[in-house]
Design a protein around this motif. Sequence first.
Motif, PDB file in Angstrom:
ATOM      1  N   LYS A 205      95.101  48.156  12.614  1.00 19.89           N
ATOM      2  CA  LYS A 205      95.143  49.426  13.319  1.00 19.89           C
ATOM      3  C   LYS A 205      94.475  49.325  14.688  1.00 19.89           C
ATOM      4  O   LYS A 205      94.935  49.905  15.657  1.00 19.89           O
ATOM      5  CB  LYS A 205      94.469  50.519  12.491  1.00 19.89           C
ATOM      6  CG  LYS A 205      95.300  51.037  11.359  1.00 19.89           C
ATOM      7  CD  LYS A 205      94.612  52.208  10.686  1.00 19.89           C
ATOM      8  CE  LYS A 205      95.475  52.739   9.568  1.00 19.89           C
ATOM      9  NZ  LYS A 205      94.861  53.894   8.932  1.00 19.89           N
ATOM     10  N   GLU A 206      93.381  48.562  14.762  1.00 27.47           N
ATOM     11  CA  GLU A 206      92.696  48.412  16.047  1.00 27.47           C
ATOM     12  C   GLU A 206      93.573  47.692  17.051  1.00 27.47           C
ATOM     13  O   GLU A 206      93.622  48.069  18.219  1.00 27.47           O
ATOM     14  CB  GLU A 206      91.390  47.650  15.861  1.00 27.47           C
ATOM     15  CG  GLU A 206      90.305  48.474  15.206  1.00 27.47           C
ATOM     16  CD  GLU A 206      89.011  47.696  15.108  1.00 27.47           C
ATOM     17  OE1 GLU A 206      88.769  46.855  15.993  1.00 27.47           O
ATOM     18  OE2 GLU A 206      88.271  47.940  14.150  1.00 27.47           O
ATOM     19  N   ALA A 207      94.282  46.674  16.614  1.00 29.77           N
ATOM     20  CA  ALA A 207      95.164  45.925  17.506  1.00 29.77           C
ATOM     21  C   ALA A 207      96.310  46.811  17.999  1.00 29.77           C
ATOM     22  O   ALA A 207      96.693  46.755  19.169  1.00 29.77           O
ATOM     23  CB  ALA A 207      95.709  44.693  16.799  1.00 29.77           C
ATOM     24  N   ALA A 208      96.844  47.626  17.123  1.00 28.25           N
ATOM     25  CA  ALA A 208      97.929  48.521  17.516  1.00 28.25           C
ATOM     26  C   ALA A 208      97.423  49.567  18.504  1.00 28.25           C
ATOM     27  O   ALA A 208      98.108  49.896  19.483  1.00 28.25           O
ATOM     28  CB  ALA A 208      98.520  49.198  16.288  1.00 28.25           C
ATOM     29  N   GLY A 209      96.231  50.080  18.273  1.00 30.12           N
ATOM     30  CA  GLY A 209      95.658  51.056  19.196  1.00 30.12           C
ATOM     31  C   GLY A 209      95.378  50.448  20.554  1.00 30.12           C
ATOM     32  O   GLY A 209      95.580  51.079  21.593  1.00 30.12           O
ATOM     33  N   GLU A 210      94.916  49.199  20.566  1.00 27.59           N
ATOM     34  CA  GLU A 210      94.649  48.523  21.820  1.00 27.59           C
ATOM     35  C   GLU A 210      95.951  48.266  22.578  1.00 27.59           C
ATOM     36  O   GLU A 210      96.010  48.400  23.797  1.00 27.59           O
ATOM     37  CB  GLU A 210      93.940  47.188  21.538  1.00 27.59           C
ATOM     38  CG  GLU A 210      92.682  47.026  22.356  1.00 27.59           C
ATOM     39  CD  GLU A 210      91.937  45.778  21.972  1.00 27.59           C
ATOM     40  OE1 GLU A 210      92.176  44.762  22.633  1.00 27.59           O
ATOM     41  OE2 GLU A 210      91.144  45.847  21.018  1.00 27.59           O
TER      42      GLU A 210
ATOM     43  N   ASN B 228      98.631  50.082  22.385  1.00 29.65           N
ATOM     44  CA  ASN B 228      99.067  51.378  22.899  1.00 29.65           C
ATOM     45  C   ASN B 228      98.313  51.735  24.179  1.00 29.65           C
ATOM     46  O   ASN B 228      98.901  52.257  25.131  1.00 29.65           O
ATOM     47  CB  ASN B 228      98.861  52.476  21.851  1.00 29.65           C
ATOM     48  CG  ASN B 228      99.882  52.396  20.753  1.00 29.65           C
ATOM     49  OD1 ASN B 228     100.941  51.811  20.920  1.00 29.65           O
ATOM     50  ND2 ASN B 228      99.561  52.968  19.608  1.00 29.65           N
ATOM     51  N   MET B 229      97.010  51.468  24.207  1.00 33.90           N
ATOM     52  CA  MET B 229      96.223  51.769  25.406  1.00 33.90           C
ATOM     53  C   MET B 229      96.663  50.892  26.570  1.00 33.90           C
ATOM     54  O   MET B 229      96.699  51.341  27.719  1.00 33.90           O
ATOM     55  CB  MET B 229      94.728  51.560  25.129  1.00 33.90           C
ATOM     56  CG  MET B 229      94.123  52.649  24.268  1.00 33.90           C
ATOM     57  SD  MET B 229      94.330  54.308  24.956  1.00 33.90           S
ATOM     58  CE  MET B 229      93.331  54.184  26.406  1.00 33.90           C
ATOM     59  N   THR B 230      97.039  49.657  26.292  1.00 32.93           N
ATOM     60  CA  THR B 230      97.533  48.767  27.341  1.00 32.93           C
ATOM     61  C   THR B 230      98.832  49.300  27.916  1.00 32.93           C
ATOM     62  O   THR B 230      99.023  49.330  29.133  1.00 32.93           O
ATOM     63  CB  THR B 230      97.738  47.344  26.775  1.00 32.93           C
ATOM     64  OG1 THR B 230      96.491  46.877  26.259  1.00 32.93           O
ATOM     65  CG2 THR B 230      98.226  46.401  27.843  1.00 32.93           C
ATOM     66  N   VAL B 231      99.711  49.744  27.060  1.00 30.95           N
ATOM     67  CA  VAL B 231     100.992  50.307  27.513  1.00 30.95           C
ATOM     68  C   VAL B 231     100.749  51.563  28.339  1.00 30.95           C
ATOM     69  O   VAL B 231     101.349  51.746  29.405  1.00 30.95           O
ATOM     70  CB  VAL B 231     101.920  50.601  26.312  1.00 30.95           C
ATOM     71  CG1 VAL B 231     103.132  51.410  26.740  1.00 30.95           C
ATOM     72  CG2 VAL B 231     102.334  49.304  25.643  1.00 30.95           C
ATOM     73  N   ILE B 232      99.864  52.416  27.883  1.00 25.91           N
ATOM     74  CA  ILE B 232      99.556  53.645  28.620  1.00 25.91           C
ATOM     75  C   ILE B 232      98.976  53.313  29.990  1.00 25.91           C
ATOM     76  O   ILE B 232      99.353  53.909  31.000  1.00 25.91           O
ATOM     77  CB  ILE B 232      98.595  54.537  27.799  1.00 25.91           C
ATOM     78  CG1 ILE B 232      99.331  55.118  26.594  1.00 25.91           C
ATOM     79  CG2 ILE B 232      98.012  55.650  28.663  1.00 25.91           C
ATOM     80  CD1 ILE B 232      98.427  55.816  25.599  1.00 25.91           C
ATOM     81  N   THR B 233      98.086  52.323  30.041  1.00 24.44           N
ATOM     82  CA  THR B 233      97.489  51.917  31.309  1.00 24.44           C
ATOM     83  C   THR B 233      98.549  51.389  32.265  1.00 24.44           C
ATOM     84  O   THR B 233      98.568  51.743  33.448  1.00 24.44           O
ATOM     85  CB  THR B 233      96.413  50.840  31.071  1.00 24.44           C
ATOM     86  OG1 THR B 233      95.423  51.373  30.195  1.00 24.44           O
ATOM     87  CG2 THR B 233      95.779  50.407  32.364  1.00 24.44           C
ATOM     88  N   ILE B 234      99.446  50.560  31.781  1.00 27.14           N
ATOM     89  CA  ILE B 234     100.515  50.003  32.619  1.00 27.14           C
ATOM     90  C   ILE B 234     101.421  51.116  33.129  1.00 27.14           C
ATOM     91  O   ILE B 234     101.806  51.138  34.300  1.00 27.14           O
ATOM     92  CB  ILE B 234     101.305  48.934  31.845  1.00 27.14           C
ATOM     93  CG1 ILE B 234     100.422  47.707  31.638  1.00 27.14           C
ATOM     94  CG2 ILE B 234     102.590  48.566  32.573  1.00 27.14           C
ATOM     95  CD1 ILE B 234     100.999  46.672  30.702  1.00 27.14           C
ATOM     96  N   VAL B 235     101.751  52.066  32.283  1.00 20.59           N
ATOM     97  CA  VAL B 235     102.605  53.188  32.698  1.00 20.59           C
ATOM     98  C   VAL B 235     101.903  54.032  33.760  1.00 20.59           C
ATOM     99  O   VAL B 235     102.519  54.430  34.760  1.00 20.59           O
ATOM    100  CB  VAL B 235     103.008  54.048  31.478  1.00 20.59           C
ATOM    101  CG1 VAL B 235     103.640  55.357  31.906  1.00 20.59           C
ATOM    102  CG2 VAL B 235     103.938  53.259  30.569  1.00 20.59           C
ATOM    103  N   LEU B 236     100.612  54.298  33.585  1.00 17.77           N
ATOM    104  CA  LEU B 236      99.872  55.081  34.579  1.00 17.77           C
ATOM    105  C   LEU B 236      99.784  54.353  35.911  1.00 17.77           C
ATOM    106  O   LEU B 236      99.930  54.977  36.979  1.00 17.77           O
ATOM    107  CB  LEU B 236      98.474  55.417  34.058  1.00 17.77           C
ATOM    108  CG  LEU B 236      98.422  56.451  32.941  1.00 17.77           C
ATOM    109  CD1 LEU B 236      97.001  56.603  32.416  1.00 17.77           C
ATOM    110  CD2 LEU B 236      98.964  57.786  33.422  1.00 17.77           C
ATOM    111  N   ILE B 237      99.576  53.049  35.881  1.00 17.58           N
ATOM    112  CA  ILE B 237      99.549  52.269  37.123  1.00 17.58           C
ATOM    113  C   ILE B 237     100.909  52.342  37.814  1.00 17.58           C
ATOM    114  O   ILE B 237     100.987  52.508  39.037  1.00 17.58           O
ATOM    115  CB  ILE B 237      99.138  50.810  36.838  1.00 17.58           C
ATOM    116  CG1 ILE B 237      97.661  50.757  36.449  1.00 17.58           C
ATOM    117  CG2 ILE B 237      99.408  49.917  38.041  1.00 17.58           C
ATOM    118  CD1 ILE B 237      97.191  49.424  35.935  1.00 17.58           C
ATOM    119  N   ALA B 238     101.978  52.253  37.053  1.00 16.40           N
ATOM    120  CA  ALA B 238     103.320  52.339  37.623  1.00 16.40           C
ATOM    121  C   ALA B 238     103.558  53.706  38.260  1.00 16.40           C
ATOM    122  O   ALA B 238     104.160  53.804  39.335  1.00 16.40           O
ATOM    123  CB  ALA B 238     104.368  52.064  36.549  1.00 16.40           C
ATOM    124  N   ILE B 239     103.070  54.766  37.631  1.00 13.44           N
ATOM    125  CA  ILE B 239     103.237  56.118  38.179  1.00 13.44           C
ATOM    126  C   ILE B 239     102.473  56.256  39.493  1.00 13.44           C
ATOM    127  O   ILE B 239     102.990  56.795  40.478  1.00 13.44           O
ATOM    128  CB  ILE B 239     102.787  57.177  37.157  1.00 13.44           C
ATOM    129  CG1 ILE B 239     103.772  57.224  35.988  1.00 13.44           C
ATOM    130  CG2 ILE B 239     102.653  58.551  37.802  1.00 13.44           C
ATOM    131  CD1 ILE B 239     103.300  58.057  34.813  1.00 13.44           C
TER     132      ILE B 239
END
Length: 55
Positions: free
Chosen positions: A2-7, A9-20
């Motif tokens: 679960k921790e790996a999946a959460g991490e 997800n946070m990486t994906v969110i960070t990449i998406v925010l940087i792209a925005i």
Amino acid sequence: MKEAAGEANMTVITIVLIAIVLAAGIPLINRLMAQTQAKSECINNGQTWVNGRCQ
């Protein structure tokens, strides 16, 4: 697991925010660069830049 999946997800969110942020920033930077170039060309031609126009 679960921790790996959460991490991941946070990486994906960070990449998406940087792209925005980049998507919003690039047109702004391009506009500022074009305006700076226009001012420079105006001044180099011996004219003055007043209220966003070369005179």
